[in-house]
Design a protein around this motif. Structure first.
Motif, mmCIF file in Angstrom:
data_model
loop_
_atom_site.group_PDB
_atom_site.id
_atom_site.type_symbol
_atom_site.label_atom_id
_atom_site.label_comp_id
_atom_site.label_asym_id
_atom_site.label_seq_id
_atom_site.Cartn_x
_atom_site.Cartn_y
_atom_site.Cartn_z
ATOM 1 N N THR A 5 41.747 46.352 54.285
ATOM 2 C CA THR A 5 42.075 46.995 52.673
ATOM 3 C C THR A 5 41.362 46.562 51.479
ATOM 4 O OG1 THR A 5 44.371 47.160 53.939
ATOM 5 C CG2 THR A 5 44.340 46.301 51.614
ATOM 6 N N ARG A 6 40.724 47.255 50.287
ATOM 7 C CA ARG A 6 40.195 46.345 49.773
ATOM 8 C C ARG A 6 40.868 46.094 48.418
ATOM 9 N NH1 ARG A 6 37.240 50.604 45.972
ATOM 10 N NH2 ARG A 6 39.277 50.687 44.823
ATOM 11 N N THR A 7 40.429 44.674 48.125
ATOM 12 C CA THR A 7 41.323 43.881 47.068
ATOM 13 C C THR A 7 40.362 44.197 46.110
ATOM 14 O OG1 THR A 7 42.189 42.824 48.337
ATOM 15 C CG2 THR A 7 41.984 42.041 46.332
ATOM 16 N N ASP A 8 40.821 44.276 44.806
ATOM 17 C CA ASP A 8 39.544 44.386 42.918
ATOM 18 C C ASP A 8 39.876 43.397 42.480
ATOM 19 O OD1 ASP A 8 39.350 47.642 43.005
ATOM 20 O OD2 ASP A 8 40.919 47.334 43.711
ATOM 21 N N CYS A 9 38.914 42.882 42.478
ATOM 22 C CA CYS A 9 38.388 41.667 41.374
ATOM 23 C C CYS A 9 37.371 42.250 40.617
ATOM 24 C CB CYS A 9 37.939 40.397 42.411
ATOM 25 S SG CYS A 9 39.256 40.321 44.021
ATOM 26 N N VAL A 10 37.720 41.149 39.385
ATOM 27 C CA VAL A 10 36.188 40.747 38.649
ATOM 28 C C VAL A 10 36.310 39.657 38.420
ATOM 29 C CG1 VAL A 10 37.989 42.551 37.045
ATOM 30 C CG2 VAL A 10 38.469 40.101 36.786
ATOM 31 N N GLY A 11 34.690 39.552 37.666
ATOM 32 C CA GLY A 11 34.157 38.100 37.378
ATOM 33 C C GLY A 11 33.569 39.003 36.093
ATOM 34 N N VAL A 12 33.483 37.540 35.404
ATOM 35 C CA VAL A 12 32.997 37.457 34.677
ATOM 36 C C VAL A 12 31.108 36.380 34.136
ATOM 37 C CG1 VAL A 12 33.223 36.742 31.841
ATOM 38 C CG2 VAL A 12 35.271 37.532 33.380
ATOM 39 N N VAL A 13 30.398 37.200 33.469
ATOM 40 C CA VAL A 13 29.125 36.171 33.208
ATOM 41 C C VAL A 13 29.113 36.275 31.331
ATOM 42 C CG1 VAL A 13 26.402 36.857 32.842
ATOM 43 C CG2 VAL A 13 27.940 37.619 34.804
ATOM 44 N N CYS A 14 29.616 35.336 31.607
ATOM 45 C CA CYS A 14 30.057 34.760 30.679
ATOM 46 C C CYS A 14 28.937 33.687 29.653
ATOM 47 C CB CYS A 14 31.201 33.453 30.129
ATOM 48 S SG CYS A 14 31.820 33.166 28.514
ATOM 49 N N LEU A 15 27.857 34.002 28.924
ATOM 50 C CA LEU A 15 26.973 33.443 28.251
ATOM 51 C C LEU A 15 26.897 32.665 26.265
ATOM 52 C CD1 LEU A 15 24.196 36.232 28.599
ATOM 53 C CD2 LEU A 15 24.493 34.862 30.518
ATOM 54 N N ARG A 16 26.321 31.499 27.118
ATOM 55 C CA ARG A 16 26.418 30.851 25.612
ATOM 56 C C ARG A 16 24.572 30.600 25.126
ATOM 57 N NH1 ARG A 16 29.100 25.240 24.964
ATOM 58 N NH2 ARG A 16 27.424 24.703 26.275
ATOM 59 N N GLU A 42 45.835 42.531 38.781
ATOM 60 C CA GLU A 42 47.120 42.363 38.918
ATOM 61 C C GLU A 42 47.673 43.803 38.864
ATOM 62 O OE1 GLU A 42 48.511 39.497 40.566
ATOM 63 O OE2 GLU A 42 47.314 38.019 39.701
ATOM 64 N N PRO A 43 48.570 43.730 39.690
ATOM 65 C CA PRO A 43 49.033 45.115 38.977
ATOM 66 C C PRO A 43 49.555 44.970 37.629
ATOM 67 C CG PRO A 43 50.435 43.903 41.180
ATOM 68 C CD PRO A 43 49.414 43.292 40.243
ATOM 69 N N ASN A 44 48.492 46.554 37.566
ATOM 70 C CA ASN A 44 48.996 46.747 35.613
ATOM 71 C C ASN A 44 48.224 46.538 34.770
ATOM 72 O OD1 ASN A 44 51.304 49.288 36.748
ATOM 73 N ND2 ASN A 44 53.204 47.181 36.653
ATOM 74 N N GLU A 45 47.105 45.870 35.159
ATOM 75 C CA GLU A 45 46.624 45.091 34.016
ATOM 76 C C GLU A 45 44.969 45.942 34.772
ATOM 77 O OE1 GLU A 45 45.629 40.554 34.207
ATOM 78 O OE2 GLU A 45 45.365 41.128 36.069
ATOM 79 N N GLU A 47 40.904 46.356 34.026
ATOM 80 C CA GLU A 47 39.736 45.301 34.509
ATOM 81 C C GLU A 47 38.998 44.390 33.259
ATOM 82 O OE1 GLU A 47 36.432 47.803 36.228
ATOM 83 O OE2 GLU A 47 37.809 48.930 37.306
ATOM 84 N N SER A 48 39.241 45.099 32.057
ATOM 85 C CA SER A 48 39.217 44.126 31.374
ATOM 86 C C SER A 48 40.067 42.905 31.163
ATOM 87 C CB SER A 48 38.957 44.940 29.773
ATOM 88 O OG SER A 48 38.209 45.787 29.633
ATOM 89 N N GLN A 49 41.804 43.194 30.777
ATOM 90 C CA GLN A 49 42.495 42.203 30.822
ATOM 91 C C GLN A 49 42.948 41.069 31.735
ATOM 92 O OE1 GLN A 49 45.913 44.811 31.149
ATOM 93 N NE2 GLN A 49 46.388 45.207 29.150
ATOM 94 N N ALA A 50 42.371 41.699 33.149
ATOM 95 C CA ALA A 50 41.801 40.724 34.199
ATOM 96 C C ALA A 50 40.608 39.611 33.940
ATOM 97 C CB ALA A 50 42.085 41.578 35.624
ATOM 98 N N ALA A 51 39.659 40.628 33.478
ATOM 99 C CA ALA A 51 38.004 39.319 33.011
ATOM 100 C C ALA A 51 38.934 38.429 32.715
ATOM 101 C CB ALA A 51 37.398 40.336 32.566
ATOM 102 N N LEU A 52 39.099 38.743 31.322
ATOM 103 C CA LEU A 52 39.721 37.471 30.341
ATOM 104 C C LEU A 52 41.213 36.799 30.909
ATOM 105 C CD1 LEU A 52 39.203 40.043 27.285
ATOM 106 C CD2 LEU A 52 37.878 38.021 28.031
ATOM 107 N N ARG A 53 41.950 37.289 31.646
ATOM 108 C CA ARG A 53 42.812 36.561 32.033
ATOM 109 C C ARG A 53 42.150 35.290 32.575
ATOM 110 N NH1 ARG A 53 44.874 35.938 36.289
ATOM 111 N NH2 ARG A 53 44.175 38.848 36.974
#
Length: 140
Positions: A5-16, A42-45, A47-53
């Motif tokens: 089963t595939r799990t969809d995830c996000v990652g964030v390259v946050c640069l300063r 999460e369900p009903n989220e 990708e962008s919302q998940a990344a910031l969360r």
């Protein structure tokens, strides 16, 4: 033949500037390794919302999400993941580890090779840093 089963995830390259925000993973998969902040969508989220969360939950840092860098597949510890990685520009806050991160800190881009990260993470960070020039004349 069984399929994972595939799990969809996000990652964030946050640069300063010339630094990237990294976390040391406190849970599996890849517990103890340095990586970019991220996690499951999460369900009903979106990708962008998940990344910031996930960014806020794991580091207490806020950022402007700029663009999607890539999506790639990965198999870790018997599980299949689809990783959706985003580029973000830091806006506020100093890193404080939270959620499933043991540590959180900004690391100079010149130091990331020494951390023993998954090579794809290093590649995505470098790709994100290169794309930052599209969003600022002052990109480092």
């Amino acid at each position: 033949m069984t399929s994972k089963t595939r799990t969809d995830c996000v990652g964030v390259v946050c640069l300063r500037g010339n630094e990237v925000l990294l976390i040391q993973r406190g849970t599996a998969p890849r517990k103890g390794e340095w990586s970019i902040p991220g996690g499951r969508i999460e369900p009903n989220e979106t990708e962008s919302q998940a990344a910031l969360r996930e960014l806020t939950e794991e580091t207490s840092v806020t950022a402007d999400l700029l663009t999607k860098i890539t999506a790639l597949d990965a198999d870790f510890e018997g599980f299949h993941y689809r990783l959706h990685d985003y580029l973000a520009r830091w806006t506020d806050g100093e890193p404080v580890a939270g959620d499933d991160a043991d540590q959180a800190r900004f690391v100079a881009l010149t130091e990331i090779d020494a951390l023993g990260m998954w090579p794809e993470t290093v590649r995505v960070i470098r790709e994100g840093h290169a794309k930052m020039a599209l969003f600022s004349d002052n990109a480092a």
